[in-house]
Motif scaffolding. Structure first.
Motif, PDB file in Angstrom:
ATOM      1  N   PRO A  48       0.332  -4.163   1.657  1.00 43.91           N
ATOM      2  CA  PRO A  48      -0.171  -4.236   2.853  1.00 43.91           C
ATOM      3  C   PRO A  48      -0.982  -3.372   3.423  1.00 43.91           C
ATOM      4  N   ILE A  49      -1.804  -3.825   4.625  1.00 46.90           N
ATOM      5  CA  ILE A  49      -2.684  -2.836   5.442  1.00 46.90           C
ATOM      6  C   ILE A  49      -2.134  -3.156   6.599  1.00 46.90           C
ATOM      7  N   GLY A  50      -2.061  -2.094   7.404  1.00 53.39           N
ATOM      8  CA  GLY A  50      -1.916  -2.477   8.822  1.00 53.39           C
ATOM      9  C   GLY A  50      -0.506  -3.105   9.168  1.00 53.39           C
ATOM     10  N   SER A  51      -0.438  -4.103   9.908  1.00 52.71           N
ATOM     11  CA  SER A  51       0.878  -4.824  10.254  1.00 52.71           C
ATOM     12  C   SER A  51       1.039  -6.031   9.458  1.00 52.71           C
ATOM     13  N   GLU A  52       0.291  -6.203   8.266  1.00 58.52           N
ATOM     14  CA  GLU A  52       0.512  -7.228   7.452  1.00 58.52           C
ATOM     15  C   GLU A  52       2.170  -7.120   6.956  1.00 58.52           C
ATOM     16  N   PRO A  53       2.607  -8.287   6.287  1.00 57.16           N
ATOM     17  CA  PRO A  53       4.086  -8.341   5.720  1.00 57.16           C
ATOM     18  C   PRO A  53       3.760  -7.435   4.597  1.00 57.16           C
ATOM     19  N   ASN A  54       5.223  -6.683   4.361  1.00 59.99           N
ATOM     20  CA  ASN A  54       4.964  -5.562   3.233  1.00 59.99           C
ATOM     21  C   ASN A  54       5.981  -6.280   2.181  1.00 59.99           C
ATOM     22  N   ILE A  55       5.358  -6.911   1.002  1.00 61.79           N
ATOM     23  CA  ILE A  55       6.116  -7.508   0.191  1.00 61.79           C
ATOM     24  C   ILE A  55       6.205  -6.689  -1.280  1.00 61.79           C
ATOM     25  N   SER A  56       5.994  -5.344  -1.056  1.00 66.21           N
ATOM     26  CA  SER A  56       5.752  -4.476  -2.125  1.00 66.21           C
ATOM     27  C   SER A  56       7.014  -4.175  -3.028  1.00 66.21           C
ATOM     28  N   GLU A  57       7.958  -4.003  -2.291  1.00 64.99           N
ATOM     29  CA  GLU A  57       9.458  -3.908  -3.101  1.00 64.99           C
ATOM     30  C   GLU A  57       9.913  -4.958  -3.719  1.00 64.99           C
ATOM     31  N   VAL A  58       9.692  -6.263  -3.124  1.00 61.20           N
ATOM     32  CA  VAL A  58      10.016  -7.616  -3.828  1.00 61.20           C
ATOM     33  C   VAL A  58       8.986  -7.699  -5.149  1.00 61.20           C
ATOM     34  N   LEU A  59       7.791  -7.350  -5.170  1.00 59.48           N
ATOM     35  CA  LEU A  59       7.237  -7.217  -6.344  1.00 59.48           C
ATOM     36  C   LEU A  59       7.449  -6.209  -7.372  1.00 59.48           C
ATOM     37  N   LYS A  60       8.030  -4.964  -7.021  1.00 59.47           N
ATOM     38  CA  LYS A  60       8.382  -4.072  -8.049  1.00 59.47           C
ATOM     39  C   LYS A  60       9.872  -4.633  -8.438  1.00 59.47           C
ATOM     40  N   LYS A  61      10.542  -5.167  -7.767  1.00 64.02           N
ATOM     41  CA  LYS A  61      12.066  -5.968  -8.170  1.00 64.02           C
ATOM     42  C   LYS A  61      11.652  -6.883  -9.203  1.00 64.02           C
ATOM     43  N   TRP A  62      10.940  -7.800  -8.740  1.00 60.11           N
ATOM     44  CA  TRP A  62      10.369  -8.980  -9.832  1.00 60.11           C
ATOM     45  C   TRP A  62       9.935  -8.485 -11.154  1.00 60.11           C
ATOM     46  N   LEU A  63       9.031  -7.505 -10.930  1.00 66.36           N
ATOM     47  CA  LEU A  63       8.392  -6.917 -12.198  1.00 66.36           C
ATOM     48  C   LEU A  63       9.641  -6.225 -13.062  1.00 66.36           C
ATOM     49  N   SER A  64      10.547  -5.449 -12.532  1.00 64.48           N
ATOM     50  CA  SER A  64      11.481  -4.726 -13.197  1.00 64.48           C
ATOM     51  C   SER A  64      12.410  -5.640 -13.978  1.00 64.48           C
TER      52      SER A  64
END
Length: 183
Positions: free
Chosen positions: A50-66
């Motif tokens: 995300p940049i600015g006020s975009e939704p932040n899905i980074s933790e979902v991506l990390k969990k999906w990868l792991s």
């Protein structure tokens, strides 16, 4: 409705969401993104940080990868007027690219079959309103095989009334804090 004015209106509204409201919407959206990814029959996707006020899905991506060592995530990298997707290793530092977008430093590029696409807003037909530079539209129009595209957007900004341009690429679906919906 004029896209430029609508973009400015939506960004102004999204940028002033309270921290509590943003957290509530993002948590719900992330739950639906997680469900979608866990049911998708792909091992390689493109996404965004995300940049600015975009939704932040980074933790979902990390969990999906792991959850599976064969899974891969590629993030957008812009070069002049083009965009490519570079391999993302969450343990490696990112660089700030154009417009302050976090980009991987990897030289491994790929055209994933599934794209999670950041959206400022979406209209009722599934056309995306982004930041106005046209990177996703150009990328999708150049694809020999169109990937499945799921817009990521808070539901308040889905189903708006702006007109698509002939060069706009229609998305296949949207994932919001209200769930998953195909167009």
């Amino acid at each position: 409705m004029d896209k430029k004015r609508e973009r400015a209106r939506v960004l102004k509204k999204r940028n002033v969401l309270s921290s509590a409201k943003y957290t509530e919407l993002n948590r719900a959206l992330c739950g639906f993104v997680s469900d979608f990814l866990n049911s998708a029959e792909v091992k390689t996707i493109s996404a965004f940080l995300p940049i600015g006020s975009e939704p932040n899905i980074s933790e979902v991506l990390k969990k999906w990868l792991s959850a599976d060592s064969d899974r891969r995530v590629f993030l957008p990298v812009t070069e002049d007027k083009t965009m490519r997707f570079a391999f993302w290793d969450p343990t490696k530092p990112l660089k700030l690219g154009r417009f302050g977008v976090p980009e991987p430093t990897s030289n491994l590029f790929f055209d994933p079959p599934l794209l999670l696409v950041p959206c400022v807003a979406l209209n009722k037909e599934g056309y995306r309103l982004g930041y106005g530079a046209g990177y996703y539209d150009r990328y999708l129009s150049a694809c020999a095989e169109k990937p499945f595209t799921a817009g990521i957007c808070f539901s308040e900004f889905c189903g708006l009334d702006f007109r698509a341009e002939p060069f706009d690429a229609k998305l296949d679906a949207v994932i919001s804090d209200s769930g998953f919906r195909r167009f």
